[in-house]
Design an enzyme around this catalytic site. Structure first.
Site, short mmCIF file in Angstrom:
data_model
loop_
_atom_site.label_atom_id
_atom_site.label_comp_id
_atom_site.label_asym_id
_atom_site.label_seq_id
_atom_site.Cartn_x
_atom_site.Cartn_y
_atom_site.Cartn_z
N TRP A 19 1.05 -1.39 -0.04
CA TRP A 19 -0.21 0.09 -0.04
C TRP A 19 0.46 1.58 0.04
O TRP A 19 1.85 1.37 0.49
CB TRP A 19 -0.62 0.29 1.57
N HIS A 49 -0.19 -4.88 7.13
CA HIS A 49 -0.77 -4.66 6.02
C HIS A 49 0.17 -5.07 4.94
O HIS A 49 -0.37 -4.93 4.10
CB HIS A 49 -1.82 -3.59 5.96
N ASP A 55 -7.00 -7.94 8.84
CA ASP A 55 -7.14 -6.30 9.59
C ASP A 55 -8.15 -7.21 10.78
O ASP A 55 -9.35 -7.47 11.13
CB ASP A 55 -7.87 -5.91 8.57
N HIS A 59 -7.66 -1.76 13.44
CA HIS A 59 -7.36 -1.29 11.90
C HIS A 59 -7.72 0.40 12.03
O HIS A 59 -7.07 1.46 11.75
CB HIS A 59 -7.40 -2.10 10.75
N HIS A 163 -13.75 0.19 5.08
CA HIS A 163 -13.15 -1.00 6.72
C HIS A 163 -14.86 -0.26 8.05
O HIS A 163 -14.66 -1.33 8.83
CB HIS A 163 -12.25 0.26 6.79
ZN LIG Z 1 -7.56 -3.00 5.61
#
Ligand SMILES: [Zn+2]
Length: 229
Positions: A19, A49, A55, A59, A163
């Site tokens: 990411w 991650h 997750d 998070h 999320h």
């Molecule tokens: Zn995530």
């Protein structure tokens, strides 16, 4: 006859995709037989991650559970691999046909599996779970959700929202799967993230196996019977 296990986790190596604002991945030999050391020992530098990972609620929620609180049966047991046709995102309209059930473990096989793991370039327009689909998943009381790139939410849209909706309702999330070798259907899943204390996330190994052929045949037979009546 028992089917073979299929590895649906991605390899971890120096320079692999990550990411954008997360740490780069580096696997470094700090002791090496070829340099006269008594053993090979590597040092891992990676974000929580990285690659295939899970997750935890923590998070996105300050007081959320850490990944060390994951109940093992959230990620061990039957799981359904659901094919997603939409090339941008997962929407409730497409999910409705699949009749998600309470307590299910579902893994979404999108175009990402074929497309996004081909090289180490981060793909911004990967297929993600829209906030509306996240709401739908929560309504259906799905227990565990897997997606085949680095985030359940999009890079531009619904990154935070998706999320928050899923983690806020205690849905366990597996990200960074590669489902290219897997056909839609029902499998046995084993996914075990590292037991890092209080972790917001942790790398995981994830594998699938087709359910025993005898069992599958019996289920098909039952289904056909149901359709006939
Ligand atoms: Zn995530």
């Amino acid at each position: 006859m028992t089917a073979a296990w299929i590895d649906i986790s991605v390899p971890i190596y120096t320079g692999m995709v990550h990411w954008p604002d997360n740490p780069a991945v580096r696997v470094e030999r700090i002791q090496d037989l070829s340099r006269g050391d008594a053993a090979n020992v590597s040092k891992l530098e990676l974000g929580a991650h990285t690659g295939t990972h899970m997750d935890a609620p923590r998070h996105f929620l300050a007081d959320g559970a850490g990944l060390d609180e994951l109940p093992l049966d959230a990620t061990i047991g039957p799981a359904r691999v659901i094919p997603i046709a939409h090339s941008q995102a997962i929407f409730p309209e497409e999910l409705e046909a699949h009749r998600l059930r309470a307590g299910e473990r579902v893994l979404f096989r999108t175009k990402n599996s074929e497309r996004c793991w081909k090289n180490n370039q981060f793909v911004e327009d990967f297929v993600y779970i829209s906030a509306a689909a996240a709401q739908y998943i929560v309504q259906r009381k799905v227990r565990t959700v897997g997606i085949d790139y680095l985030s359940v939410g999009g890079y531009v849209h619904d990154g935070v929202e998706t999320h928050r909706i899923l983690l806020g309702e205690g849905v366990w999330l597996i990200e960074g799967l590669n489902l290219a070798a897997v056909k839609p259907g029902t499998y046995e899943l084993i996914c075990l993230p590292l037991r890092v204390v209080g972790a917001d996330g942790a790398p995981a190994r994830a594998i699938l196996r087709q359910r025993s052929l005898g069992k599958q045949a019996r289920q098909d037979k039952t289904r056909r019977k149901g359709e006939e009546t």
